[in-house]
Scaffold this active site. Structure first.
Site, mmCIF file in Angstrom:
data_model
loop_
_atom_site.group_PDB
_atom_site.id
_atom_site.type_symbol
_atom_site.label_atom_id
_atom_site.label_comp_id
_atom_site.label_asym_id
_atom_site.label_seq_id
_atom_site.Cartn_x
_atom_site.Cartn_y
_atom_site.Cartn_z
ATOM 1 N N ASP A 67 0.817 -1.214 0.000
ATOM 2 C CA ASP A 67 0.000 0.000 0.000
ATOM 3 C C ASP A 67 0.854 1.269 0.000
ATOM 4 O O ASP A 67 2.039 1.249 0.339
ATOM 5 C CB ASP A 67 -0.898 0.049 1.242
ATOM 6 C CG ASP A 67 -2.057 -0.931 1.180
ATOM 7 O OD1 ASP A 67 -2.105 -1.742 0.235
ATOM 8 O OD2 ASP A 67 -2.901 -0.901 2.095
ATOM 9 N N HIS B 156 3.783 -2.309 3.026
ATOM 10 C CA HIS B 156 3.752 -0.965 2.444
ATOM 11 C C HIS B 156 5.021 -0.706 1.624
ATOM 12 O O HIS B 156 6.101 -1.186 1.976
ATOM 13 C CB HIS B 156 3.634 0.099 3.534
ATOM 14 C CG HIS B 156 2.308 0.107 4.241
ATOM 15 N ND1 HIS B 156 1.998 -0.779 5.248
ATOM 16 C CD2 HIS B 156 1.206 0.894 4.066
ATOM 17 C CE1 HIS B 156 0.768 -0.541 5.695
ATOM 18 N NE2 HIS B 156 0.266 0.472 4.987
#
Length: 433
Positions: A242, A386
């Protein structure tokens, strides 16, 4: 004028008059000797034909009077005994059903009620009058005022029927409902778009109540289902990243390429436009690109219009940067509930959450990140990491060991689209924007 000795009128003057008239003296006097008299009319006698006519007329009058009297007696004057539900009632033959009912207070039977469309009593006597049968044959209500009991032997009286009020009718749109279940897994998919229906609605003229009389076209519910796919006979896991792209995305792509692993990147639209080459590299190397919004807002706080704008803009940004279209979303913080689906189901196919949270945003160290994935791995798991939104050095350090150790356990790596296809997740029912 002179008169002779025989008493005849004459005289010289008379003769002179005759002479002046130039009448011949030889006029013959006619004498009928009393036979030239008019016949006398017969008095006090009648011809035979006339007498016969009179006799017939008299007979007809007598017969007519007799028949008329019998008819009047039969249909008007006589008293009729009628058995009304077992009780004998006497009345003149010309009594109408209406009068008989009125005289006996409907024999204790009640009239029907006037009801609203929803069954509320509007008038306790506003329905049909009591029902009457004469000798077993029903009598129409319209005939109560004219039909008599002359031929009645038995009479049945039953309570009147309830009547529903008059109404008007309208065809209206029936808004579709929803069937949104987000509790069965991390992959949320629109399996049926909502579609309005049509229905006929009745409006009571007196009560103004509204009821649906019939469904003309059924509405289709907006249906969103959630899934936790576990492909049979497989051992797969999906790595997801992400908040990118960023300066940390390149090294992560390098590791994935070296290990021959596919992943899914949920990218921010504004960052995708900043790093379009990284977006294009993701697509070219077989990874899946999906949206993580434009700027990472908390979506439940957004209005419908702002939410739709945020999502559509993010899709457009990704298409511009990567050259590929997507309708797959991962909402920031995973915050995407029933209302957000109601607001955006026509533009979003899928919202993807996760089943393993590495908590890498806390920067717990590469070992903690590694161990969190390994101890929670299972067939169909979705791991959250991430590649942007902060310092992602620890993710880069942990990633090679995660991949190697999962491979040792027999895992292969898939994108979200691949996981859905393997696991039998239904294809999204796309709406029209």
């Amino acid at each position: 004028m002179a008169q002779d000795t025989n008493g005849n009128i004459g005289g010289d003057g008379y003769d002179e008059d005759l002479q002046s008239l130039d009448i011949d003296d030889d006029v013959e006097e006619i004498d009928f000797h009393g036979s030239a008299k008019p016949p006398r009319r017969a008095r006090g006698t009648m011809g035979a034909a006339a007498a016969a006519v009179v006799t017939v007329l008299v007979a007809l009058v007598v017969v007519a009077l007799g028949v008329g009297g019998w008819w009047m007696w039969r249909h008007h004057w006589r008293t009729v005994d009628v058995s009304v539900d077992g009780e004998t009632v006497s009345a003149r033959a010309d009594t109408t059903i209406a009068h008989l009912l009125a005289d006996h207070d409907d024999f204790g039977r009640t009239r029907g009620r006037l009801l609203s469309l929803k069954g509320k009593v509007l008038d306790k006597d506003g329905g049909e009058p009591v029902a009457v049968s004469i000798n077993g044959a029903p009598v129409p209500v319209a005939d109560y005022g004219t039909a008599t009991i002359a031929a009645a032997e038995t009479m049945t009286v039953t309570p009147g029927k309830d009547v529903t009020e008059a109404h008007t009718s309208e065809t209206r749109t029936k808004r579709y409902g929803t069937d949104i279940n987000l509790n069965n897994g991390p992959i949320q998919v629109v399996t049926q778009q909502g579609e309005d229906g049509r229905e006929e609605v009745w409006i009571g003229k007196r009560s103004k109540e509204e009821v649906v009389h019939k469904e003309i076209k059924p509405a289709k519910k907006l249906t969103v289902q959630s899934f936790a796919p576990q492909p049979a006979g497989k051992k797969v896991i999906a790595l997801t990243f992400d908040d990118g792209p960023s300066q940390y995305t390149g090294p992560i792509l390098d590791i994935l390429k070296q290990k021959k692993v596919k992943a899914t990147f949920f990218d921010l639209g504004e960052d995708a436009l900043t790093y379009p080459k990284l977006e294009q590299r993701m697509v070219n190397e077989g990874h899946q690109v999906a949206s993580h919004s434009v700027s990472h807002p908390y979506m439940p706080d957004m209005s419908r219009d702002d939410l739709r704008k945020e999502i559509l803009t993010s899709f457009a940004d990704l298409e511009q940067a990567s050259g590929t279209k997507t309708r797959v979303l991962r909402a920031p913080y995973g915050a995407f509930g029933v209302q957000q689906w109601k607001d955006t189901a026509d533009i979003v196919d899928m919202n993807v959450l996760w089943s393993i949270d590495t908590l890498d945003w806390k920067r717990p160290g590469k070992k903690a990140i590694h161990d969190e994935v390994l101890k929670n791995a299972y067939n169909g798991a979705i791991a959250l990491m991430h590649d942007g939104g902060g310092d992602r050095t620890q993710d880069i350090e942990a990633l090679p060991g995660i991949i190697d150790d999962l491979k040792k356990q027999g895992y292969s790596f898939v994108t979200i689209d691949e996981l859905c296809e393997m696991g039998g997740v239904p294809k999204p029912a796309q709406g029209k924007e």
